[in-house]
Design an enzyme around this catalytic site. Structure first.
Site, mmCIF file in Angstrom:
data_model
loop_
_atom_site.group_PDB
_atom_site.id
_atom_site.type_symbol
_atom_site.label_atom_id
_atom_site.label_comp_id
_atom_site.label_asym_id
_atom_site.label_seq_id
_atom_site.Cartn_x
_atom_site.Cartn_y
_atom_site.Cartn_z
ATOM 1 N N ARG A 31 -40.419 -55.561 -72.360
ATOM 2 C CA ARG A 31 -41.288 -56.359 -73.269
ATOM 3 C C ARG A 31 -39.801 -57.556 -73.202
ATOM 4 O O ARG A 31 -39.356 -58.232 -74.550
ATOM 5 C CB ARG A 31 -41.959 -56.624 -74.531
ATOM 6 C CG ARG A 31 -43.152 -55.919 -73.930
ATOM 7 C CD ARG A 31 -44.288 -56.776 -75.401
ATOM 8 N NE ARG A 31 -45.390 -55.558 -74.911
ATOM 9 C CZ ARG A 31 -45.859 -54.874 -76.466
ATOM 10 N NH1 ARG A 31 -45.428 -54.698 -77.516
ATOM 11 N NH2 ARG A 31 -47.087 -54.177 -75.701
ATOM 12 N N ARG A 35 -40.962 -61.418 -77.600
ATOM 13 C CA ARG A 35 -41.225 -62.595 -78.504
ATOM 14 C C ARG A 35 -40.366 -62.551 -79.568
ATOM 15 O O ARG A 35 -40.358 -63.393 -81.143
ATOM 16 C CB ARG A 35 -42.591 -62.590 -79.694
ATOM 17 C CG ARG A 35 -44.203 -62.804 -78.780
ATOM 18 C CD ARG A 35 -44.462 -62.784 -79.102
ATOM 19 N NE ARG A 35 -45.159 -61.489 -79.649
ATOM 20 C CZ ARG A 35 -46.281 -60.955 -80.151
ATOM 21 N NH1 ARG A 35 -47.002 -61.921 -80.955
ATOM 22 N NH2 ARG A 35 -46.702 -60.201 -79.895
ATOM 23 N N ARG A 44 -42.111 -71.005 -76.859
ATOM 24 C CA ARG A 44 -43.661 -70.971 -76.645
ATOM 25 C C ARG A 44 -44.516 -72.108 -77.703
ATOM 26 O O ARG A 44 -45.516 -72.418 -77.943
ATOM 27 C CB ARG A 44 -43.756 -69.559 -77.406
ATOM 28 C CG ARG A 44 -44.119 -68.583 -76.264
ATOM 29 C CD ARG A 44 -45.349 -68.544 -75.655
ATOM 30 N NE ARG A 44 -46.372 -68.313 -76.471
ATOM 31 C CZ ARG A 44 -47.036 -68.985 -77.192
ATOM 32 N NH1 ARG A 44 -47.313 -69.984 -76.716
ATOM 33 N NH2 ARG A 44 -48.210 -68.319 -77.311
ATOM 34 N N ASP A 82 -48.166 -61.522 -67.437
ATOM 35 C CA ASP A 82 -49.138 -60.702 -68.102
ATOM 36 C C ASP A 82 -49.929 -59.498 -67.307
ATOM 37 O O ASP A 82 -49.893 -59.984 -66.338
ATOM 38 C CB ASP A 82 -49.864 -61.514 -69.122
ATOM 39 C CG ASP A 82 -50.310 -60.183 -70.042
ATOM 40 O OD1 ASP A 82 -49.757 -60.317 -71.002
ATOM 41 O OD2 ASP A 82 -51.378 -60.268 -69.946
ATOM 42 N N TYR A 158 -59.855 -53.077 -70.860
ATOM 43 C CA TYR A 158 -59.668 -55.030 -70.901
ATOM 44 C C TYR A 158 -60.919 -55.177 -70.832
ATOM 45 O O TYR A 158 -61.658 -56.261 -71.660
ATOM 46 C CB TYR A 158 -58.504 -55.273 -71.001
ATOM 47 C CG TYR A 158 -57.306 -55.301 -72.266
ATOM 48 C CD1 TYR A 158 -57.115 -55.488 -73.207
ATOM 49 C CD2 TYR A 158 -55.545 -54.706 -71.224
ATOM 50 C CE1 TYR A 158 -55.741 -55.679 -73.906
ATOM 51 C CE2 TYR A 158 -54.968 -54.823 -72.315
ATOM 52 C CZ TYR A 158 -55.065 -54.938 -73.688
ATOM 53 O OH TYR A 158 -54.182 -54.589 -74.354
#
Length: 361
Positions: A31, A35, A44, A82, A158
């Protein structure tokens, strides 16, 4: 194919992945394009998450952000995407608000009929391939580029849970109540993953990683029954496909988070060049288990990055001492992905400490 891209200037990551002894451990962070970076958050503000994934131009820009910020400190880039693009390619809707949400998860095995019977990987995920090609060119050979996919068990969970879960009640109900149907779905997901990884390698990925983020939710017995066969299927079939199409093989990484009781199985029969480990196993112990059969990747607890410079330095020093015990390659990383609240300068210190303490004396 490689002649279409700028020559690689830093091959440390590739050498370590192949098990070669390197002058220091290469380092990258799961990652790392995310963020915690203000430049990512700025993008974003005007673009939805999956919009960034689907735009080769935006995905390239985000992938390169940490390479530019930490110039000379990172030894690999990982394409911004992703793991849930695979369920999307299979016909499921996935939203990000802020975490992943499936409006219509699979409730019973009969719901598998809703999935696309055939997945045209170039049509559904061609935007990832375009992002890889673009990124390889814009990286200008500074570091190698990693492609990836989610592991079938993690994607299966998921798709059935409809998002993240603390108990995995729905997904595990499938495993124990419908084992044959579960394995059939896991195989179906595996086939898409093989197509996806082969496509990424052909597009320019120089390494690929399979993320089994929910591996630690299975007992070692159930991991062997449900997750491991799919992981092995992917490694074997990616290599077979590449050989058949005369595409040079690339190192393959398996990060089965927390599957520490299955390291021996993964090292012996998994078919991967590199095994990622989380922070819940001592590196020296992991090295004893796998020997020099595979390169190890990891494994500092990501939350140490909140502990200040002294804590980070001590943790990296201890990690380096553990990984350097015995023979075998080591790729430095966190034991899972970096979290959004980390100060980017604390990550810089982590990278600098890896350079210092992983160096061969």
């Amino acid at each position: 194919m490689e002649s279409a891209f700028p020559p690689l200037k830093n091959d440390l990551m590739l050498r370590a992945a192949r098990g070669e002894e390197t002058e220091r451990a290469p380092v990258w962070v799961m990652r790392q394009a995310g963020r915690y970076l203000p430049e990512f958050r700025k993008i974003r503000q005007s673009h939805e998450f999956f919009e960034v994934c689907r735009s080769p131009e935006l995905a390239t820009a985000v992938t390169i952000q940490p390479i530019e910020r930490y110039s000379g400190l990172l030894d690999a880039a990982i394409i911004f995407s992703d793991i849930l693009v695979v369920p999307q390619a299979m016909g499921m809707e996935v939203q990000m608000n802020p975490g992943p949400h499936f409006p219509e998860p699979l409730v019973t095995p009969d719901d598998v009929k809703k999935l696309s019977p055939v997945v045209d990987i170039n049509k559904e995920l061609g935007y990832v391939f375009e992002a890889l090609k673009r990124t390889r060119k814009e990286l200008d050979g500074k570091v190698p580029l990693i492609g990836f996919c989610g592991a079938p068990w993690t994607l299966f969970a998921y798709m059935i849970e409809g998002g993240g879960s603390k108990t995995f009640e729905r997904a595990k109900t499938w495993l124990f109540k419908y084992p044959e149907e579960s394995n059939a779905l896991l195989l179906r997901i595996s086939e898409v993953c093989v197509d996806f990884l082969v496509g990424q390698i052909k597009a320019g990925a120089q390494l690929v990683q399979v993320f089994d983020s929910w591996a630690d939710e299975l007992s070692s017995h159930d991991f062997r029954l449900f997750s491991f066969p799919a992981l092995q299927y992917i490694s074997r079939n990616v290599r077979t496909r590449l050989a058949a199409e005369k595409v040079p093989a690339v190192p393959m990484i398996c990060f089965a988070k927390g599957a520490n009781l299955s390291l021996e199985l993964l090292a012996e029969q998994g078919g991967y060049d590199v095994l990622g480990i989380n922070w819940q196993i001592d590196p020296a112990e992991a090295r004893k288990i796998v020997g020099d059969r595979v390169t190890l990747q990891g494994n500092m607890d990501p939350t140490v990055l909140y502990g200040g410079r002294d804590a980070i330095e001590k943790a990296v020093k201890r990690m380096a001492e553990g990984f350097k015990s015995g023979k075998g390659g080591w790729i430095a990383n966190l034991g899972h992905g970096i979290t959004p609240g980390v100060d980017p300068e604390d990550l810089r210190w982590f990278l600098e400490c890896v350079h210092k303490y992983s160096a061969r004396s």
